[in-house]
Write a protein that holds these residues in place. Structure first.
Motif, PDB file in Angstrom:
ATOM      1  N   ARG A 185      13.697   8.894  -0.274  1.00  0.00           N
ATOM      2  CA  ARG A 185      12.392   9.528  -0.508  1.00  0.00           C
ATOM      3  C   ARG A 185      11.390   8.939   0.478  1.00  0.00           C
ATOM      4  O   ARG A 185      11.424   7.753   0.770  1.00  0.00           O
ATOM      5  CB  ARG A 185      11.955   9.306  -1.958  1.00  0.00           C
ATOM      6  CG  ARG A 185      12.903  10.019  -2.931  1.00  0.00           C
ATOM      7  CD  ARG A 185      12.655   9.668  -4.375  1.00  0.00           C
ATOM      8  NE  ARG A 185      11.438  10.299  -4.885  1.00  0.00           N
ATOM      9  CZ  ARG A 185      11.159  10.413  -6.191  1.00  0.00           C
ATOM     10  NH1 ARG A 185      11.998   9.938  -7.097  1.00  0.00           N
ATOM     11  NH2 ARG A 185      10.049  10.979  -6.585  1.00  0.00           N
ATOM     12  N   LEU A 187       8.217   7.330   2.476  1.00  0.00           N
ATOM     13  CA  LEU A 187       7.212   6.311   2.180  1.00  0.00           C
ATOM     14  C   LEU A 187       5.940   7.024   1.691  1.00  0.00           C
ATOM     15  O   LEU A 187       5.466   7.967   2.322  1.00  0.00           O
ATOM     16  CB  LEU A 187       6.936   5.522   3.460  1.00  0.00           C
ATOM     17  CG  LEU A 187       6.473   4.081   3.346  1.00  0.00           C
ATOM     18  CD1 LEU A 187       7.436   3.226   2.543  1.00  0.00           C
ATOM     19  CD2 LEU A 187       6.276   3.492   4.733  1.00  0.00           C
ATOM     20  N   THR A 188       5.425   6.581   0.556  1.00  0.00           N
ATOM     21  CA  THR A 188       4.334   7.278  -0.128  1.00  0.00           C
ATOM     22  C   THR A 188       3.258   6.256  -0.492  1.00  0.00           C
ATOM     23  O   THR A 188       3.571   5.143  -0.885  1.00  0.00           O
ATOM     24  CB  THR A 188       4.877   7.945  -1.420  1.00  0.00           C
ATOM     25  OG1 THR A 188       5.958   8.801  -1.066  1.00  0.00           O
ATOM     26  CG2 THR A 188       3.808   8.738  -2.145  1.00  0.00           C
ATOM     27  N   GLY A 189       1.992   6.642  -0.375  1.00  0.00           N
ATOM     28  CA  GLY A 189       0.896   5.766  -0.766  1.00  0.00           C
ATOM     29  C   GLY A 189       1.004   5.385  -2.241  1.00  0.00           C
ATOM     30  O   GLY A 189       1.358   6.216  -3.071  1.00  0.00           O
ATOM     31  N   VAL A 190       0.718   4.131  -2.557  1.00  0.00           N
ATOM     32  CA  VAL A 190       0.917   3.675  -3.953  1.00  0.00           C
ATOM     33  C   VAL A 190       0.049   4.434  -4.948  1.00  0.00           C
ATOM     34  O   VAL A 190       0.407   4.542  -6.124  1.00  0.00           O
ATOM     35  CB  VAL A 190       0.695   2.150  -4.136  1.00  0.00           C
ATOM     36  CG1 VAL A 190       1.808   1.362  -3.444  1.00  0.00           C
ATOM     37  CG2 VAL A 190      -0.680   1.709  -3.670  1.00  0.00           C
ATOM     38  N   PHE A 191      -1.097   5.019  -4.497  1.00  0.00           N
ATOM     39  CA  PHE A 191      -1.940   5.751  -5.450  1.00  0.00           C
ATOM     40  C   PHE A 191      -1.297   7.085  -5.860  1.00  0.00           C
ATOM     41  O   PHE A 191      -1.739   7.702  -6.836  1.00  0.00           O
ATOM     42  CB  PHE A 191      -3.335   5.992  -4.879  1.00  0.00           C
ATOM     43  CG  PHE A 191      -4.086   4.727  -4.549  1.00  0.00           C
ATOM     44  CD1 PHE A 191      -3.846   3.548  -5.237  1.00  0.00           C
ATOM     45  CD2 PHE A 191      -5.054   4.713  -3.551  1.00  0.00           C
ATOM     46  CE1 PHE A 191      -4.538   2.378  -4.935  1.00  0.00           C
ATOM     47  CE2 PHE A 191      -5.750   3.555  -3.239  1.00  0.00           C
ATOM     48  CZ  PHE A 191      -5.497   2.384  -3.934  1.00  0.00           C
ATOM     49  N   ALA A 192      -0.257   7.495  -5.140  1.00  0.00           N
ATOM     50  CA  ALA A 192       0.489   8.697  -5.520  1.00  0.00           C
ATOM     51  C   ALA A 192       1.793   8.330  -6.233  1.00  0.00           C
ATOM     52  O   ALA A 192       2.646   9.186  -6.446  1.00  0.00           O
ATOM     53  CB  ALA A 192       0.779   9.556  -4.291  1.00  0.00           C
ATOM     54  N   THR A 193       1.960   7.078  -6.612  1.00  0.00           N
ATOM     55  CA  THR A 193       3.154   6.609  -7.326  1.00  0.00           C
ATOM     56  C   THR A 193       2.738   5.718  -8.505  1.00  0.00           C
ATOM     57  O   THR A 193       1.583   5.295  -8.591  1.00  0.00           O
ATOM     58  CB  THR A 193       4.092   5.765  -6.436  1.00  0.00           C
ATOM     59  OG1 THR A 193       3.612   4.421  -6.385  1.00  0.00           O
ATOM     60  CG2 THR A 193       4.187   6.321  -5.026  1.00  0.00           C
ATOM     61  N   ARG A 194       3.729   5.407  -9.361  1.00  0.00           N
ATOM     62  CA  ARG A 194       3.492   4.459 -10.450  1.00  0.00           C
ATOM     63  C   ARG A 194       4.029   3.067 -10.110  1.00  0.00           C
ATOM     64  O   ARG A 194       4.261   2.254 -11.011  1.00  0.00           O
ATOM     65  CB  ARG A 194       4.119   4.981 -11.742  1.00  0.00           C
ATOM     66  CG  ARG A 194       3.340   6.132 -12.390  1.00  0.00           C
ATOM     67  CD  ARG A 194       2.005   5.621 -12.962  1.00  0.00           C
ATOM     68  NE  ARG A 194       1.347   6.637 -13.755  1.00  0.00           N
ATOM     69  CZ  ARG A 194       1.168   6.567 -15.073  1.00  0.00           C
ATOM     70  NH1 ARG A 194       1.587   5.526 -15.763  1.00  0.00           N
ATOM     71  NH2 ARG A 194       0.557   7.522 -15.709  1.00  0.00           N
ATOM     72  N   ARG A 196      10.461   4.915  -6.647  1.00  0.00           N
ATOM     73  CA  ARG A 196      11.618   4.434  -7.423  1.00  0.00           C
ATOM     74  C   ARG A 196      12.624   3.695  -6.541  1.00  0.00           C
ATOM     75  O   ARG A 196      13.812   3.674  -6.847  1.00  0.00           O
ATOM     76  CB  ARG A 196      12.261   5.598  -8.178  1.00  0.00           C
ATOM     77  CG  ARG A 196      11.270   6.232  -9.185  1.00  0.00           C
ATOM     78  CD  ARG A 196      11.848   7.433  -9.880  1.00  0.00           C
ATOM     79  NE  ARG A 196      12.918   7.049 -10.786  1.00  0.00           N
ATOM     80  CZ  ARG A 196      12.757   6.726 -12.067  1.00  0.00           C
ATOM     81  NH1 ARG A 196      11.557   6.709 -12.612  1.00  0.00           N
ATOM     82  NH2 ARG A 196      13.772   6.402 -12.813  1.00  0.00           N
ATOM     83  N   ARG A 220       0.440  -2.739  -6.101  1.00  0.00           N
ATOM     84  CA  ARG A 220      -0.758  -1.968  -5.749  1.00  0.00           C
ATOM     85  C   ARG A 220      -1.933  -2.932  -5.725  1.00  0.00           C
ATOM     86  O   ARG A 220      -1.825  -4.042  -6.265  1.00  0.00           O
ATOM     87  CB  ARG A 220      -0.978  -0.819  -6.739  1.00  0.00           C
ATOM     88  CG  ARG A 220      -1.011  -1.262  -8.184  1.00  0.00           C
ATOM     89  CD  ARG A 220      -0.572  -0.161  -9.161  1.00  0.00           C
ATOM     90  NE  ARG A 220      -1.287   1.070  -8.943  1.00  0.00           N
ATOM     91  CZ  ARG A 220      -0.698   2.250  -8.682  1.00  0.00           C
ATOM     92  NH1 ARG A 220       0.606   2.339  -8.663  1.00  0.00           N
ATOM     93  NH2 ARG A 220      -1.408   3.336  -8.496  1.00  0.00           N
ATOM     94  N   PRO A 221      -3.069  -2.541  -5.128  1.00  0.00           N
ATOM     95  CA  PRO A 221      -4.174  -3.512  -4.962  1.00  0.00           C
ATOM     96  C   PRO A 221      -4.679  -4.110  -6.270  1.00  0.00           C
ATOM     97  O   PRO A 221      -4.982  -5.309  -6.335  1.00  0.00           O
ATOM     98  CB  PRO A 221      -5.249  -2.682  -4.263  1.00  0.00           C
ATOM     99  CG  PRO A 221      -4.491  -1.639  -3.490  1.00  0.00           C
ATOM    100  CD  PRO A 221      -3.322  -1.295  -4.369  1.00  0.00           C
ATOM    101  N   ASN A 222      -4.807  -3.289  -7.306  1.00  0.00           N
ATOM    102  CA  ASN A 222      -5.206  -3.781  -8.626  1.00  0.00           C
ATOM    103  C   ASN A 222      -4.100  -3.401  -9.611  1.00  0.00           C
ATOM    104  O   ASN A 222      -4.086  -2.286 -10.143  1.00  0.00           O
ATOM    105  CB  ASN A 222      -6.542  -3.168  -9.058  1.00  0.00           C
ATOM    106  CG  ASN A 222      -7.694  -3.677  -8.227  1.00  0.00           C
ATOM    107  OD1 ASN A 222      -7.927  -4.879  -8.123  1.00  0.00           O
ATOM    108  ND2 ASN A 222      -8.416  -2.759  -7.594  1.00  0.00           N
ATOM    109  N   ILE A 266      -2.933  -2.824 -12.530  1.00  0.00           N
ATOM    110  CA  ILE A 266      -3.228  -2.594 -13.944  1.00  0.00           C
ATOM    111  C   ILE A 266      -2.133  -1.685 -14.503  1.00  0.00           C
ATOM    112  O   ILE A 266      -1.906  -0.598 -13.983  1.00  0.00           O
ATOM    113  CB  ILE A 266      -4.612  -1.942 -14.116  1.00  0.00           C
ATOM    114  CG1 ILE A 266      -5.702  -2.879 -13.598  1.00  0.00           C
ATOM    115  CG2 ILE A 266      -4.864  -1.580 -15.586  1.00  0.00           C
ATOM    116  CD1 ILE A 266      -7.072  -2.226 -13.482  1.00  0.00           C
ATOM    117  N   LEU A 303       0.814  -1.225   0.000  1.00  0.00           N
ATOM    118  CA  LEU A 303       0.000   0.000   0.000  1.00  0.00           C
ATOM    119  C   LEU A 303       0.844   1.271   0.000  1.00  0.00           C
ATOM    120  O   LEU A 303       0.335   2.350  -0.311  1.00  0.00           O
ATOM    121  CB  LEU A 303      -0.954   0.002   1.197  1.00  0.00           C
ATOM    122  CG  LEU A 303      -1.992  -1.125   1.217  1.00  0.00           C
ATOM    123  CD1 LEU A 303      -2.855  -1.020   2.471  1.00  0.00           C
ATOM    124  CD2 LEU A 303      -2.875  -1.089  -0.029  1.00  0.00           C
TER     125      LEU A 303
END
Lengths: 136, 136
Positions: free
Chosen positions: B78, B80-87, B73, B91-93, B95, B68
């Protein structure tokens, strides 16, 4: 190949309630909307920032998954076209892709601008829009 | 909310065979690759044109769906950042979203440029890049 199971991570709250209300694309007139995330995904939201643009992935749960070709924009004067060459919601895996601007983040609720998806649409993922190589 | 079942519509053929080979983003050095579609989806390919850019959606089948938050990178300096703010692929889905240029279309095989996904990655969807409102 086997199927893969998507887990909805939240849903959309919007004043758009049925397909006849919805614009075809967000720059054709889309309202503000709210993304309501499930509590389990709270740590994944950390870092989402008001003012930034993100790509929102949704599951277009009212789409027809058996459709393989359409007349683009339901215009019968345009030739029947494979759905992979169109943005038709009707397609084998109806994943919606929406570029939205984050207006606010409060707990599990994220308010966004320019979202043409319908109320209740499941949310699958959020990804930042990538800037130039140097900004990553 | 219930899960949704994704149906792979094809897979990627690429010289990228494991994660250590793969660039983080396609503009950081990605090879040509081939999209091999299942026969059932042939009508959905009609209209894909060499020279055009499309968005390719894939299922990142080697990703960890329980992650999560990450250091972007893998740089531990850097935060720890929520995966929805990273590429991050984890991540949960998971895609994958890839902007590629179509080089050729021959039957069920589409050759593309700038694809950083690994050999064997399942393909979920193809969408055109939208131009201005007037071009739709």
């Amino acid at each position: 190949m086997a199927d893969f199971a998507l887990r909805p991570i939240g849903h959309i709250q919007s004043t758009l309630r049925d397909l006849s209300d919805a614009p075809r694309q967000p720059d054709e007139g889309a309202p503000e909307a709210w993304l309501i995330f499930e509590d389990a995904y709270r740590p994944a939201l950390d870092g989402l920032t008001p003012g930034s643009d993100v790509l929102l992935l949704t599951w277009l749960d009212r789409a027809d998954r058996e459709t393989l070709a359409v007349h683009p924009r339901d215009d019968l004067t345009r030739p029947l076209t494979g759905v992979f060459a169109t943005r038709s919601p009707d397609r084998p895996n109806p994943i919606g892709l929406h570029r939205v601007t984050i207006l606010s983040v409060e707990g599990l609720t994220v308010r966004v601008r320019n979202l043409e998806a319908l109320d209740g649409t499941p949310v699958l993922d959020v990804k930042p829009v990538l800037g130039d190589v140097g900004e990553r």
